[in-house]
Design an enzyme around this catalytic site. Structure first.
Site, short mmCIF file in Angstrom:
data_model
loop_
_atom_site.label_atom_id
_atom_site.label_comp_id
_atom_site.label_asym_id
_atom_site.label_seq_id
_atom_site.Cartn_x
_atom_site.Cartn_y
_atom_site.Cartn_z
N LYS A 1 28.04 45.88 33.03
CA LYS A 1 27.64 44.53 33.45
C LYS A 1 27.02 44.54 34.84
CE LYS A 1 31.81 43.12 31.02
NZ LYS A 1 32.79 44.13 31.42
N TYR B 1 33.82 46.92 38.65
CA TYR B 1 35.15 47.53 38.44
C TYR B 1 35.30 48.79 39.30
CZ TYR B 1 35.29 44.71 34.07
OH TYR B 1 35.26 43.71 33.14
N ASP C 1 34.21 49.28 27.43
CA ASP C 1 33.62 48.20 28.22
C ASP C 1 33.96 48.40 29.69
OD1 ASP C 1 32.72 45.02 27.88
OD2 ASP C 1 34.07 45.37 29.57
N HIS D 1 27.08 39.61 34.44
CA HIS D 1 28.54 39.47 34.52
C HIS D 1 29.00 38.02 34.68
CE1 HIS D 1 32.26 42.07 35.65
NE2 HIS D 1 32.62 41.01 34.96
#
Ligand code: A2P
Length: 278
Positions: free
Chosen positions: A73, A48, A43, A106
């Site tokens: 996401k 990120y 994931d 998200h």
């Protein structure tokens, strides 16, 4: 183990999380190590900043793409129809793959930030997610951090139903209203921060339960999720913990241990979707 999504596709449990995993070698090595340990579900998210390293870790694992389940996401700055399509293209390129197993919005646009436009923004974004699913570059689509009130308008008008809602979930944050709605619509609940960002690991009730089973508190927390039919996403950059966090299928929490765990004091470690302004 695997859960089955409402569209019939299987999703492996647990998922290997990469939130806060630094880009570069730490991320590449932890993803490769996780896959070698036995995780087949990874994931990540555009925000990120580590999708290229996740992709590299996947390539270095030597597994074929079809053996793995990869989630990413859509970040908040890319909401809306056209920008969602473009953002997905970039995520695919950064990961070095031609499809995602699961793509999530998200965070919902909320009223605090967008006033009465929030729902329309979420609906437009969802339309683009449906198009991505239709085109096949995304096999399943879903939501993240959508609570019941954010989900309702999508459920009322979607052509393709969300398969997943990924929310903060651990003892102290039971998310009853959102989970009840998810169950009603056969939406799988995924838990982010199932270890309470690591802050639950020294809890005395959990230490007692863990010791009774010869397990760690992390394993108790992961087991508690699964016995509640919630799929945990667990992150570590340390090999020993990466292995440990897969090893929670050889014991069962009793009904009273489930209850004791669920009764820990209220706690939230991340943002609330109604007040998030990022
Ligand atoms: P690290 O990556 O340094 O191992 P959550 O998933 O609830 O957000 O918690 C993640 C945090 O818990 C991270 O800081 C991670 O640190 C730590 N962590 C993950 N697995 C374990 C474990 N088995 N034992 C102790 N800490 C862990």
């Amino acid at each position: 183990m695997e859960f089955t999504l409402s569209n019939g596709r299987n999703i492996p449990c647990p998922g290997f999380g990469t939130f806060k995993t630094p880009d570069g070698n730490i991320c590449i090595d932890s993803v490769r190590e996780a896959i070698a340990a036995g995780y087949t579900h990874i994931d990540t998210a555009a925000v990120y900043g580590n999708e290229r390293s996740v992709g590299e870790g996947v390539r270095q694992s030597g597994k074929s793409r079809e053996e793995l389940f990869i989630t990413s996401k859509l970040w908040n700055t890319e909401r809306g129809y056209d920008s969602t399509l473009r953002a997905c293209e970039k995520t695919l390129k950064d990961l070095g793959t031609d499809y995602l197993d699961l793509y999530l919005i998200h965070w919902p646009a909320n009223e605090m930030q967008f006033g009465s436009k929030a729902t329309d923004i979420n609906l437009d974004t969802w339309k683009a997610m449906e198009r991505l699913a239709d085109e096949g570059c995304v096999r399943s689509i879903g939501l993240s951090n959508f609570y019941a009130s954010h989900m309702q308008p999508i459920l009322a008008s979607a052509n393709i139903a969300p398969t997943v809602d990924q929310i903060e979930y651990h003892p102290g944050l039971l998310q009853e209203e959102t989970i009840a709605l998810c169950r009603e619509h056969a939406i799988l609940v995924e838990a982010w921060s199932p270890l309470g960002r690591g802050k639950l690991l020294e809890d005395s009730v959990l230490l007692k339960i863990a010791s009774a089973h010869g397990k760690t508190t992390a394993q108790v927390l992961l087991r508690w999720c699964v016995q509640n039919d919630v799929l945990p996403l667990v992150k570590s950059v340390h090999a020993e913990r990466i292995h440990q966090n897969l090893d929670f299928f050889d014991f069962t929490l009793s009904p009273s241990e489930m209850e004791e765990t669920a009764s820990l004091p209220e706690a939230r470690y991340g943002s609330h979707p109604d007040t998030a302004t990022f």
